[in-house]
Write a protein that holds these residues in place. Structure first.
Motif, PDB file in Angstrom:
ATOM      1  N   ASN A  47       0.629  -1.071   0.046  1.00 15.98           N
ATOM      2  CA  ASN A  47       0.140   0.021  -0.369  1.00 15.98           C
ATOM      3  C   ASN A  47       1.211   1.408   0.034  1.00 15.98           C
ATOM      4  O   ASN A  47       0.658   2.199   0.080  1.00 15.98           O
ATOM      5  N   GLU A  48       2.757   0.822  -0.332  1.00 15.68           N
ATOM      6  CA  GLU A  48       3.288   2.194  -0.354  1.00 15.68           C
ATOM      7  C   GLU A  48       3.650   2.331  -1.455  1.00 15.68           C
ATOM      8  O   GLU A  48       5.071   3.183  -2.182  1.00 15.68           O
ATOM      9  N   THR A  49       3.898   1.108  -2.280  1.00 21.77           N
ATOM     10  CA  THR A  49       4.384   1.203  -3.297  1.00 21.77           C
ATOM     11  C   THR A  49       4.555   2.474  -3.912  1.00 21.77           C
ATOM     12  O   THR A  49       5.703   2.573  -5.019  1.00 21.77           O
ATOM     13  N   VAL A  50       3.329   2.816  -4.642  1.00 24.30           N
ATOM     14  CA  VAL A  50       3.020   4.169  -5.747  1.00 24.30           C
ATOM     15  C   VAL A  50       3.780   4.991  -5.347  1.00 24.30           C
ATOM     16  O   VAL A  50       4.266   6.303  -5.972  1.00 24.30           O
ATOM     17  N   ASN A  51       3.811   5.592  -3.757  1.00 27.01           N
ATOM     18  CA  ASN A  51       4.006   6.536  -3.098  1.00 27.01           C
ATOM     19  C   ASN A  51       5.549   6.445  -3.050  1.00 27.01           C
ATOM     20  O   ASN A  51       6.068   7.795  -3.721  1.00 27.01           O
ATOM     21  N   PHE A 124      -6.457  18.595   0.082  1.00 25.55           N
ATOM     22  CA  PHE A 124      -7.954  17.777   0.265  1.00 25.55           C
ATOM     23  C   PHE A 124      -8.217  16.788   0.268  1.00 25.55           C
ATOM     24  O   PHE A 124      -8.357  16.111   1.877  1.00 25.55           O
ATOM     25  N   LEU A 125      -7.292  15.830  -0.159  1.00 20.76           N
ATOM     26  CA  LEU A 125      -6.599  14.442  -0.557  1.00 20.76           C
ATOM     27  C   LEU A 125      -6.246  13.856   0.884  1.00 20.76           C
ATOM     28  O   LEU A 125      -6.769  12.967   1.705  1.00 20.76           O
ATOM     29  N   PHE A 126      -4.829  15.123   1.215  1.00 20.91           N
ATOM     30  CA  PHE A 126      -4.723  14.386   2.316  1.00 20.91           C
ATOM     31  C   PHE A 126      -5.151  14.574   3.482  1.00 20.91           C
ATOM     32  O   PHE A 126      -5.194  13.352   4.555  1.00 20.91           O
ATOM     33  N   ALA A 127      -5.964  15.146   3.961  1.00 20.15           N
ATOM     34  CA  ALA A 127      -7.170  15.377   5.130  1.00 20.15           C
ATOM     35  C   ALA A 127      -8.182  14.544   5.314  1.00 20.15           C
ATOM     36  O   ALA A 127      -8.591  14.272   6.477  1.00 20.15           O
ATOM     37  N   SER A 128      -8.589  14.224   3.788  1.00 19.07           N
ATOM     38  CA  SER A 128     -10.190  13.358   3.465  1.00 19.07           C
ATOM     39  C   SER A 128     -10.197  12.143   3.955  1.00 19.07           C
ATOM     40  O   SER A 128     -10.759  11.688   4.076  1.00 19.07           O
ATOM     41  N   HIS A 129      -9.097  11.672   3.399  1.00 19.60           N
ATOM     42  CA  HIS A 129      -8.973  10.441   3.172  1.00 19.60           C
ATOM     43  C   HIS A 129      -9.871   9.320   2.294  1.00 19.60           C
ATOM     44  O   HIS A 129     -10.438   8.774   2.828  1.00 19.60           O
ATOM     45  N   LEU A 130      -9.921  10.417   1.103  1.00 22.88           N
ATOM     46  CA  LEU A 130     -11.156   9.781   0.569  1.00 22.88           C
ATOM     47  C   LEU A 130     -10.885   9.309  -0.962  1.00 22.88           C
ATOM     48  O   LEU A 130      -8.880   9.591  -1.339  1.00 22.88           O
ATOM     49  N   PRO A 131     -10.523   7.971  -1.405  1.00 28.86           N
ATOM     50  CA  PRO A 131     -11.904   7.536  -1.233  1.00 28.86           C
ATOM     51  C   PRO A 131     -11.772   5.935  -0.062  1.00 28.86           C
ATOM     52  O   PRO A 131     -12.817   5.747  -0.195  1.00 28.86           O
ATOM     53  N   GLU A 132     -10.806   5.959   0.213  1.00 27.58           N
ATOM     54  CA  GLU A 132     -10.698   4.925   1.408  1.00 27.58           C
ATOM     55  C   GLU A 132     -11.783   4.478   2.241  1.00 27.58           C
ATOM     56  O   GLU A 132     -12.106   3.543   2.803  1.00 27.58           O
ATOM     57  N   LEU A 134     -14.752   6.026   1.990  1.00 24.90           N
ATOM     58  CA  LEU A 134     -16.580   4.790   1.436  1.00 24.90           C
ATOM     59  C   LEU A 134     -16.330   3.925   1.519  1.00 24.90           C
ATOM     60  O   LEU A 134     -16.834   3.619   1.744  1.00 24.90           O
ATOM     61  N   ALA A 135     -15.171   2.882   1.342  1.00 22.58           N
ATOM     62  CA  ALA A 135     -14.538   1.971   0.959  1.00 22.58           C
ATOM     63  C   ALA A 135     -13.661   1.416   1.712  1.00 22.58           C
ATOM     64  O   ALA A 135     -12.799   0.914   0.768  1.00 22.58           O
ATOM     65  N   PRO A 136     -13.640   1.186   3.400  1.00 20.37           N
ATOM     66  CA  PRO A 136     -12.289  -0.024   2.922  1.00 20.37           C
ATOM     67  C   PRO A 136     -12.093  -1.320   2.803  1.00 20.37           C
ATOM     68  O   PRO A 136     -12.803  -1.917   2.395  1.00 20.37           O
ATOM     69  N   GLY A 137     -10.871  -0.920   1.952  1.00 21.22           N
ATOM     70  CA  GLY A 137      -9.875  -2.355   2.003  1.00 21.22           C
ATOM     71  C   GLY A 137     -10.404  -2.612   0.186  1.00 21.22           C
ATOM     72  O   GLY A 137      -9.742  -3.353  -0.196  1.00 21.22           O
ATOM     73  N   ARG A 138     -11.315  -1.853  -0.381  1.00 17.50           N
ATOM     74  CA  ARG A 138     -11.136  -0.968  -1.798  1.00 17.50           C
ATOM     75  C   ARG A 138     -10.135  -0.248  -2.400  1.00 17.50           C
ATOM     76  O   ARG A 138      -9.490  -0.901  -3.611  1.00 17.50           O
ATOM     77  N   PHE A 139      -9.375  -0.024  -1.989  1.00 18.97           N
ATOM     78  CA  PHE A 139      -8.075   1.391  -2.779  1.00 18.97           C
ATOM     79  C   PHE A 139      -6.975   0.935  -1.855  1.00 18.97           C
ATOM     80  O   PHE A 139      -6.259   1.360  -1.677  1.00 18.97           O
ATOM     81  N   ASP A 140      -6.399  -0.437  -0.927  1.00 15.87           N
ATOM     82  CA  ASP A 140      -5.677  -0.147  -0.367  1.00 15.87           C
ATOM     83  C   ASP A 140      -4.150  -0.768  -1.061  1.00 15.87           C
ATOM     84  O   ASP A 140      -3.164  -0.248  -0.706  1.00 15.87           O
ATOM     85  N   GLN A 147      -2.400   7.969  -2.388  1.00 16.74           N
ATOM     86  CA  GLN A 147      -0.858   8.364  -3.698  1.00 16.74           C
ATOM     87  C   GLN A 147      -1.702   9.096  -4.910  1.00 16.74           C
ATOM     88  O   GLN A 147      -1.131   9.450  -5.271  1.00 16.74           O
ATOM     89  N   LEU A 148      -2.902   9.560  -4.511  1.00 14.92           N
ATOM     90  CA  LEU A 148      -4.053  10.622  -5.442  1.00 14.92           C
ATOM     91  C   LEU A 148      -2.977  11.681  -4.970  1.00 14.92           C
ATOM     92  O   LEU A 148      -2.881  12.625  -6.138  1.00 14.92           O
TER      93      LEU A 148
END
Length: 233
Positions: A47-51, A124-132, A134-140, A147-148
């Protein structure tokens, strides 16, 4: 190299709670990984490779002892350069606003607009933790907010450089009448000072990390032990 095995990946309940990320359920690396495991993990899907491949700078040095302070500092690390870089632009817009049709357009080019949009989207992405969230486990592995926001930060930097080049081109004649341009010696000296400063920062935090395993109680037990305790709770 063919005999090397890729490190085992863990579920969220198998790592200490301080390493948990909202909505990320799997793909975690072992907190007590060796240096070789860290290198090898860069070439497997975690879950860190893209980063890792989109941003090669050290992250969350204070995460082990103070997660809340770490997040504040990381947020400040993005907010401060954004404000510092863009205050002159906001000042130009304030001076030009309502003073002529062409002034505002010159002050804010298309690249400036894209840069501001990417910067705001990154925050916004850093603070909101979206989209994961909304769907835990789908974007691991692909598509979670960390990543976004890395990708948006890279795009924002690209558009910022494009905007700087556009500004320099439109003001070339004015710049030529000002102080002489910085020569080769001055440019090299500036680069050396910047590199030396970065190396000192890396050395200081590396020394802290090398002492962390012996002083941080969170890493005294293995990740599986921490996962068992989390399950019991």
């Amino acid at each position: 190299m063919l005999s090397l095995k890729l490190p085992q990946l863990l579920q969220v309940h198998q790592v200490p709670r301080v390493f948990w990320e909202d909505g990320i359920m799997s793909g975690y690396r072992r907190p007590t990984s060796s240096a070789l495991d860290c290198v090898l993990s860069s070439f497997q899907m975690t879950n860190e490779t893209v980063n890792i491949w989109t941003h090669f700078l050290p992250t969350c040095f204070l995460e082990l002892e103070s997660p809340g302070l770490s997040k504040v500092l990381r947020t400040g690390a993005f907010a401060y350069p954004f404000l510092f870089d863009n205050l002159p632009l906001f000042y130009r817009l304030g001076l030009c606003w309502g003073r002529g049709h062409g002034c505002g357009q010159e002050a804010l080019s298309t690249s400036h607009g894209y840069h501001l949009f990417c910067a705001l989207l990154t925050g916004f992405l850093f603070a909101s933790h979206l989209p994961e969230r909304l769907a835990p486990g789908r974007f691991d592995y692909i598509g979670h907010s960390h990543q976004l926001f890395h990708i948006c930060a890279v795009l924002g930097t690209h558009f910022q450089l494009e905007a700087v080049l556009a500004d320099m081109g439109s003001r070339r004649a004015w710049l030529a009448t000002q102080e002489p341009a910085l020569g080769l010696a001055g440019t090299v000296a500036t680069l050396v000072l910047a590199a030396a400063g970065n190396l000192l920062i890396i050395a200081a935090f590396t020394a802290t990390l090398l002492r962390a395993p012996s002083t941080c109680p969170l890493l005294q037990g293995g990740p599986l032990e921490g996962g068992t305790q989390a399950k019991q709770q």
